[in-house]
Enzyme design. Sequence first.
Site, PDB file in Angstrom:
ATOM      1  N   GLY A 185       5.044  -7.308   3.018  1.00  0.00           N
ATOM      2  CA  GLY A 185       3.670  -7.376   2.540  1.00  0.00           C
ATOM      3  C   GLY A 185       3.484  -6.682   1.208  1.00  0.00           C
ATOM      4  N   GLY A 213       0.479  -6.107  -0.304  1.00  0.00           N
ATOM      5  CA  GLY A 213      -0.889  -5.627  -0.482  1.00  0.00           C
ATOM      6  C   GLY A 213      -0.884  -4.194  -0.975  1.00  0.00           C
ATOM      7  CG  PHE A 214      -4.566  -2.071  -1.726  1.00  0.00           C
ATOM      8  CD1 PHE A 214      -4.698  -1.704  -3.058  1.00  0.00           C
ATOM      9  CD2 PHE A 214      -5.478  -2.958  -1.194  1.00  0.00           C
ATOM     10  CE1 PHE A 214      -5.725  -2.209  -3.831  1.00  0.00           C
ATOM     11  CE2 PHE A 214      -6.508  -3.477  -1.957  1.00  0.00           C
ATOM     12  CZ  PHE A 214      -6.635  -3.099  -3.285  1.00  0.00           C
ATOM     13  CD  GLU A 255     -18.722  -6.005  -0.743  1.00  0.00           C
ATOM     14  OE1 GLU A 255     -18.530  -4.844  -1.146  1.00  0.00           O
ATOM     15  OE2 GLU A 255     -17.812  -6.723  -0.284  1.00  0.00           O
ATOM     16  CB  ALA A 269      -8.085  -0.709  -0.363  1.00  0.00           C
TER      17      ALA A 269
END
Length: 451
Positions: free
Chosen positions: A12, A14-15, A176, A326
């Site tokens: 992965g 991601g972050f 959002e 995150a």
Amino acid sequence: MGNERPRVVIIGGGFGGLFCARRFRGVDVDVILLDRAACHVFQPLLYQCATGTLSIGQISRSLREELEHHPNVQTLLGEAIRLDSTARRVTARRPDDTTFDVDYDYLVIAAGMRQSYFGHEEFAAWAPGMKTLDDALSIRRRVFAAFEIAETLPPGPDRDQWLTFAVAGGGPTGVELAGQIRELATRALANEFHSIQPREARVLLFDGGDRVLKSFAPALAGRAQETLVNLGVELHFGVHVTDVRRDGITVSPKGAGEKQDYATRTVLWTAGVEAVPFARHAAEVLGAQTDRSGRITVDPDLSVPGHREVFVIGDLAGRDGLPGVAENAMQGGLHAAACIRRDVGGKRRKNYRYRDLGSAAYISRGNALLQAGPVKLAGVGGWLGWGFIHIAFLTGVRNRFSTVGTWMATIARANRSDRTFILGGSGHPEEPYTWESPVHQSYNAGPDKSA
């Protein structure tokens, strides 16, 4: 890469995976970062890509480019599908459906979570989630095309369906999206159509709780609700979306009460998450316990019990109520790398300690929430704080400057510069002009694109 040094495989980009890989620069190990899309996506800004404020390039970056100055880190494109814990081997699938194996001495599972439809995967055909770039582009296509289709219809129920947007889930992403669609309708699109009035578009937000943003302080959540109502978002609490179909949804109250149908052609799903299939498979192979969403129980150092060579970080780490944000993924990635570095150096590992640096949610221009310890900001103050936090964590200096420039232009002109959406134009059956097909939009049972 040679086989003499310990090999670290990270699943992965991601972050968590990216921050972990970066931490091995100059360390006497070889690192393989395996990612399904070979790019890092700044997920907290996906909704801004979906609603036309930012482009794909401003919220994503090639992992190969990001790690070009890390000579001991190799990026591979592939989807992790199988784990052999005895041989310490991961099998990955290429886009052409062939496979390859990667051996490891240490394994870091940072595959992230995917959208959960609570056992109703068929909902995904009509209600895209918000976890990947593909999701953002799908939502962009549906939202902007809805206004375009309504423009071609006479006044009446059919047009009203296209000008009604339903959002399932009152967390940060749902709030959002709902706020951005109403702002889009009342500002950017307000004067661009002849037959319809975009500002008349309805945005319905449904949540099973009694307020939005339950992870925020009640006062801040109250400010958010007030802002949403002022924007024109219709809030419905204490209910669940129990059916999603081509032309509407069914909403059921949590307690006693009648079900209610809403006619809509655009449904956006942000109501829950679950572990990707590879994570569930890995937990079974490793004999690890999981919770209802598939999060894997880990030891205090984030390793899997009985498997000190395997770490689970980010959303997948099920320990002490770690949040699926995150910042937790970033800190977990750095911690896993630090543990491996200490192993290589013959030192004792330390336990993971998550430091809550705060939460933020964007609602509309000049309206956001920021919660960091005793600091609680809303309105313009929260909006500025939100902007600084997100810009600080954007990958790549170019992305930061580009994003700041775009936001400044958006503030000054009240427009959205990345509203282009793509419909199939070749005429080929595999590229249909319409997305109105459950077969074409069938739920992808494979791991999330962050894996």
